[in-house]
Design a protein around this motif. Structure first.
Motif, PDB file in Angstrom:
ATOM      1  N   UNK A 180     -75.216 -99.081 104.725  1.00  0.00           N
ATOM      2  CA  UNK A 180     -74.300 -99.358 105.830  1.00  0.00           C
ATOM      3  C   UNK A 180     -73.052 -98.503 105.697  1.00  0.00           C
ATOM      4  N   UNK A 181     -72.380 -98.300 106.832  1.00  0.00           N
ATOM      5  CA  UNK A 181     -71.146 -97.536 106.861  1.00  0.00           C
ATOM      6  C   UNK A 181     -69.955 -98.424 106.513  1.00  0.00           C
ATOM      7  N   UNK A 182     -68.986 -97.831 105.825  1.00  0.00           N
ATOM      8  CA  UNK A 182     -67.711 -98.492 105.572  1.00  0.00           C
ATOM      9  C   UNK A 182     -66.593 -97.463 105.796  1.00  0.00           C
ATOM     10  N   UNK A 183     -65.354 -97.941 105.773  1.00  0.00           N
ATOM     11  CA  UNK A 183     -64.215 -97.040 105.937  1.00  0.00           C
ATOM     12  C   UNK A 183     -63.974 -96.616 107.367  1.00  0.00           C
ATOM     13  N   UNK A 194     -59.938-102.805 103.812  1.00  0.00           N
ATOM     14  CA  UNK A 194     -60.766-103.213 102.675  1.00  0.00           C
ATOM     15  C   UNK A 194     -61.270-104.637 102.850  1.00  0.00           C
ATOM     16  N   UNK A 195     -60.407-105.526 103.283  1.00  0.00           N
ATOM     17  CA  UNK A 195     -60.818-106.919 103.487  1.00  0.00           C
ATOM     18  C   UNK A 195     -61.926-107.007 104.534  1.00  0.00           C
ATOM     19  N   UNK A 196     -61.773-106.242 105.611  1.00  0.00           N
ATOM     20  CA  UNK A 196     -62.794-106.239 106.659  1.00  0.00           C
ATOM     21  C   UNK A 196     -64.122-105.722 106.131  1.00  0.00           C
ATOM     22  N   UNK A 197     -64.077-104.607 105.388  1.00  0.00           N
ATOM     23  CA  UNK A 197     -65.309-104.041 104.858  1.00  0.00           C
ATOM     24  C   UNK A 197     -65.950-104.935 103.807  1.00  0.00           C
ATOM     25  N   UNK A 198     -65.151-105.565 102.978  1.00  0.00           N
ATOM     26  CA  UNK A 198     -65.731-106.442 101.957  1.00  0.00           C
ATOM     27  C   UNK A 198     -66.431-107.631 102.603  1.00  0.00           C
ATOM     28  N   UNK A 199     -65.888-108.133 103.699  1.00  0.00           N
ATOM     29  CA  UNK A 199     -66.562-109.225 104.405  1.00  0.00           C
ATOM     30  C   UNK A 199     -67.915-108.757 104.935  1.00  0.00           C
TER      31      UNK A 199
END
Length: 393
Positions: A180-183, A194-199
């Motif tokens: 999956x994509x992050x950032x 970071x909080x959004x991506x960690x969720x």
């Protein structure tokens, strides 16, 4: 051996998705058909295209590379055994090209290279994976290739629930490992992003039974060192399959710094388009041959002729071919992975149609794909893609 004709076109692969760096709303790909005549007048047409993430190259193909291929002599494109020599054709195509400055040139050449290997295998009457195994791997082809489902792109209105549903679909298709994509929240303060991506990551890991090794995450080169290290600290305890392209692909020293602080696997290389750039990464990027993943895409980096040089370079530096998992999710790289004994291949089950994905009747089982036995790369066994090639006439 002679080149009968070379035809090119441009095909759309536009999609309303985005990664952390670009959107794909206007993405295109070059397609080519190269017809070759061999011994006894036997003809075969090979097909090629460029991987996603780089645009079509009609100008470079028309102005420089196709004319050189058409003008190549019989001696240039024929092996001593009388068979088609993609390497000889490659040399003819690259005549009068200065070293360095690889850029989009490598993409255009890679399109033609793919078609030439397709034609070479068809003239021999064998699948490309077998031709490669016989010529370059002592006849030892893998029985199947490990593949993972790449997705998790951003698009408007897509939240965690939709991401999880997407990953469920991949598991239902037979994949056991996903990416999956992050950032992808530019302008958002780092702490909030970071909080959004960690969720998002935690929701997918939960779907995977809590096994982080079945999930890879991809930044597409968006981060600077501070953001990469901040994310690394949060990701390290999760035991992910890999942390992909966290930094600019040409910033080798910063990769080395990240590798000093992030012990789990790092993956990178999809945006390095020559053996020389790959060698600089190996020399200066701090990557670790016991765990890190190299994602050079032969379709974008001058083709298989150059990729073979890259594999030779890696061997000299103590790297196993099994650390190579090419970017692109296409049948060309899948044949290379099986025939040359790489570590696997990317797959795009739901995006970049019709170029992503493999032969229509070849199932994925526990993230493994067996190969069809039809001659060439196998485009004829992928109906939607072959229909695009047939528009070239």
């Amino acid at each position: 051996m002679r080149i009968v004709s070379v035809k090119q076109g441009t095909a759309p692969i536009a999609s309303a998705i985005a990664n952390a760096y670009i959107d794909f709303s206007k993405m295109t790909a070059s397609i080519v058909a190269v017809t070759v005549e061999g011994e006894g007048g036997k003809q075969a047409t090979g097909y090629g295209f460029n991987s996603n993430g780089r645009y079509a190259q009609p100008g470079l193909l028309a102005e420089r590379f196709i004319p050189r291929l058409v003008e190549a002599t019989e001696a240039q494109i024929t092996r001593p055994d009388g068979k088609l020599s993609p390497a000889g054709a490659w040399n003819a195509v690259m005549k009068n090209e200065k070293p360095g400055g690889h850029g989009e040139r490598s993409v255009a050449v890679g399109v033609l290279d793919m078609a030439l290997w397709d034609a070479a295998a068809k003239l021999d009457g064998v699948p490309l994976w077998k031709l490669l195994a016989d010529r370059f791997n002592n006849g030892a082809a893998d029985p199947a290739a490990w593949v993972y489902a790449a997705g998790g792109y951003y698009y408007p209105g897509k939240g965690v629930d939709q991401l999880v549903e997407e990953m469920k679909r991949y598991l239902g298709m037979g994949y056991s490992t996903v990416k999956m994509k992050i950032g992808g929240a530019p302008g958002t303060p780092l702490k909030e992003a970071l909080a959004e991506d960690m969720a998002r990551i935690e929701a997918v890991v939960k779907l995977l039974g809590g096994d982080g090794s079945k999930l890879a995450v991809d930044v597409n080169g968006r981060f600077g060192l501070h953001a990469a290290l901040t994310y690394a600290a949060a990701l390290a305890p999760m035991g992910l399959r890999w942390y992909e392209e966290p930094l600019d692909p040409l910033d080798y020293s910063t990769h080395a710094t990240l590798a000093e602080h992030y012990a789990p696997p790092i993956a990178t290389g999809e945006n390095l388009f020559s053996m020389q750039d790959a060698r600089n990464l190996i020399r200066h990027g701090g990557l670790r041959p016991d765990r890190d993943i190299l994602q050079f895409d032969p379709a974008l980096s001058y083709g298989l002729v150059e990729y073979l040089r890259t594999l030779d370079m890696l061997a000299l530096h103590g790297w196993s071919r099994r650390r190579c998992v090419p970017h692109g999710g296409h049948q060309f790289a899948l044949n290379i992975a099986v025939g040359l004994g790489l570590g696997g291949n990317e797959s795009y089950p739901e995006v970049f149609h019709p170029f992503g994905g493999f032969a229509d009747d070849v199932p994925v089982r526990d993230s493994k794909v067996a190969m069809p036995t039809i001659p060439g790369i196998g485009f004829e066994a992928k109906n939607e893609l072959f229909a695009v090639f047939k528009t070239l006439g």
